[in-house]
Design an enzyme around this catalytic site. Sequence first.
Site, PDB file in Angstrom:
ATOM      1  N   LYS A 161       0.818  -1.220   0.000  1.00 39.07           N
ATOM      2  CA  LYS A 161       0.000   0.000   0.000  1.00 39.07           C
ATOM      3  C   LYS A 161       0.857   1.277   0.000  1.00 39.07           C
ATOM      4  CE  LYS A 161      -3.274  -2.986   0.642  1.00 39.07           C
ATOM      5  NZ  LYS A 161      -3.567  -3.726  -0.576  1.00 39.07           N
TER       6      LYS A 161
ATOM      7  N   ARG B 122      -7.788  -7.625  -9.086  1.00 45.63           N
ATOM      8  CA  ARG B 122      -8.552  -8.856  -9.287  1.00 45.63           C
ATOM      9  C   ARG B 122      -9.992  -8.486  -9.621  1.00 45.63           C
ATOM     10  NH1 ARG B 122     -11.274  -7.922  -4.474  1.00 45.63           N
ATOM     11  NH2 ARG B 122      -9.907  -7.247  -2.809  1.00 45.63           N
TER      12      ARG B 122
ATOM     13  N   VAL C  49     -15.739  -8.806  -5.475  1.00 45.56           N
ATOM     14  CA  VAL C  49     -17.000  -9.431  -5.073  1.00 45.56           C
ATOM     15  C   VAL C  49     -18.181  -8.675  -5.691  1.00 45.56           C
ATOM     16  CG1 VAL C  49     -18.498  -9.981  -3.105  1.00 45.56           C
ATOM     17  CG2 VAL C  49     -16.019 -10.243  -2.888  1.00 45.56           C
TER      18      VAL C  49
END
Lengths: 455, 172
Positions: A118, A294, A297
């Site tokens: 990060k 990625r 959800v």
Amino acid sequence: MGNISKVLIANRGEIANRVIRACRELGIFTVLAVSEADRDSLPAQLADRAVCIGPAQSSASYLNIGVLITAALGTGADAIHPGYGFLAEQPQLATACQQNGIKFIGPSSQTLRDMGNKLMARQMVRDLGLPTIPGSQKVSDPQQATELSQEIGFPLLLKAAAGGGGRGIVVVNEAAELPGLLDATSAEVEAAFGDGTLFLERYIPNARHIEVQILGDQQGNVIHLGERDCSIQRRYQKVIEEAPSPAVSAQLREDICQAAVTITESIAYEGAGTVEFVLDQDRGEFYFLEMNTRIQVEHPVTEMISGVDLVQEQLRIASGEPLSLSQDQVRLTGHAVECRITAESAHNDFQPCPGRIEKWKRPPGEHVRVDTHCYSGYLVPPYYDSLLAKLITWGQDRDQAIERMQLALDEFQVSGVETTIPFLSQVIKQAAFREGKTNTRWLEKYLKAQKEQPE
Amino acid sequence: MSLNDDDIKQIFRFMDASDFEELNLKTGDLHLIVSKRKGGCATPQAPTGTEAQTPPGQRPAQAAGPPEIGEAPEVVKPVPTRAPEPAIEEGLTPITAPTLGVFYQSPKPESPPFVQEGDLVEENDTVCIIEVMKLFNHIKAGVKGRVAKICADNGAMVEHGQLLFLIEPESN
């Protein structure tokens, strides 16, 4: 399609079903890697082939890179789709794929490494001249931390450089707490992530979580598909998401989405990704938070308003094809809301409730989407996360989408395990949610108020 | 005493395999209720005794009838995991793969196999190698006896738990 004809899916649950569906629509064969606990799961039945990769414990199955690579080679898969969670953002899997001539469906291991840190990601964004949350580089000793904290102001957040998913974040209310919390948190974080590096960050009390869906192909084209608002959170975990955000003006939308594209282009990003921002509603400013490398959800809300199949785009990109549409062709229509339905007891501090589902009846109707791996008789195993389904509704406007969500939640019938459906139904009834006047702390406050004032 | 994640998992496994319907554990300020009854692990409450009782050892949902009309369509395809394994004859002991990997009957391609059908093996004898990315796992027989059948093909990928050998145990 292209040079991918068989994909090994290194995941489970609803996302495994989602990837299988996308592969089938593109004529790609699917091999699902399953643990012993998931041998009879719905995705194991839907996949062209399932291979048992190990015991129920994910450390020996879904997180075992060697076994996954062996399974891909042994079944003749040309690519691995990691889904989300598990190994999706682990550079080691991408590297192992590359060494074995398997295509990793996602960005390069170098990108995974850079964005996974990060601090490094924020420095990179600052170097591009884009805003990041006022905060520090890594803190090493209490003396330095105290000095830095005076510049940032209290309350502030103490965060793990290697953290993620809401883990490794501590609120520091006043200067006196800092040295003690620094010590304790560093040790905790070291144990959890193997890296005790911490940094400080301004705490924004009236914040919204805004994230931008991006796609980048191997030819260097990058597009965005608008933003999602994921401000309804509990313990830094998203509970309800929607697109577009009710808190973002047309100008702000343009600025945030352009910032996301600039960041994505600067790292020659390949695949689907999400650039997360914090919107300070009091100041009207946004700051880069992190990039998720990625599929997310909550990707269905973007699919519902854009008509773009994000998982199919991932597969196209991985096979070397250019994006199926340009930025000019992106049309965002209407509004979509997603509720995450989990096997948890809302009135018992969200204790997980694994067990056998006796009855599972999804709500019918137009503009209602259910992404799930559950069915009547399915045993929810205790080894993995508690997500049972994602319920997504679409409407021509926000009110209609929420009204459909209300109906769909009330029509959803599940028995045998306790779920968060009744809780979600209550949350979306709240005036503050209906009016879009919430922030990332709103749900916690609502829960606290409920606890103190039982009906 | 406190419980960690592994302890809880152990408890779940124990409950799943047991005939008990409910476990109620109080230790210090921890109160854990694990239930296989209808209604799952809802709010802690005293058992009323009026609930429909499920016969011991039978999970409620397994007794469910055919799917009701209007439910999501059932998937008709059989589970496409590996080919059905031969029924194990009575008196034979299986040796199964402890990991997914590539099955090798000999230490090197040109070497003779570790064991052939009819051979006698001791518990600590290596019967095969399973390779996982250049890591060669020597698999021990774990049982003393005669190799009745070799059930996997040399050089093929075997799955976790797949049947590799059938051994006819020899008593001492």
